[in-house]
Design an enzyme around this catalytic site. Sequence first.
Site, short mmCIF file in Angstrom:
data_model
loop_
_atom_site.label_atom_id
_atom_site.label_comp_id
_atom_site.label_asym_id
_atom_site.label_seq_id
_atom_site.Cartn_x
_atom_site.Cartn_y
_atom_site.Cartn_z
CG ASP A 159 42.52 42.02 42.63
OD1 ASP A 159 42.61 43.45 42.61
OD2 ASP A 159 42.45 41.72 42.09
CB CYS A 205 44.62 41.78 39.41
SG CYS A 205 44.51 42.38 37.82
#
Length: 154
Positions: free
Chosen positions: A59, A52
């Site tokens: 992620d 992120c």
Amino acid sequence: MSCDPSSDTPALGRPTEIPADPESAVIDRVPNPHADTDYVTRFVCPEFTSLCPVTGQPDFAHIVIDYVPDQWLVESKSLKLFLTSFRNHGAFHEDCTVSIGRRLVERLAPRWLRIGGYWYPRGGIPIDVFWQTGETPAGIWIPDQGVPPYRGRS
């Protein structure tokens, strides 16, 4: 037909470091032995990771790439290295997904390409990102990408 490694495939058959970032990753290509035929090639990366750009937390996504090659095929080792290079790269889901598709199109000049990025929930919301180069070519079979909608724990 055998594919002889050339200057277009520097990683093929050699130990290779994971690129530090997607921009420095090299996407190798090999000649398409069936360039006169329309067919679909699919690559699935069920364990794609990036960071992120705001929090720096990881992620996770399930990436599916379908393409109709023209003169070039992507060499799979270089594709794996390219996708792995995102693991320390901060970018939003949309940026990662579209950037992967655009880099492949730039390097391979396929007749058609689509990418589906099925991202696992962040803040309780899964995000799915889809991009393709244009209309699906006539006369070829494009199977469903086979990734069910996120349902969480049932």
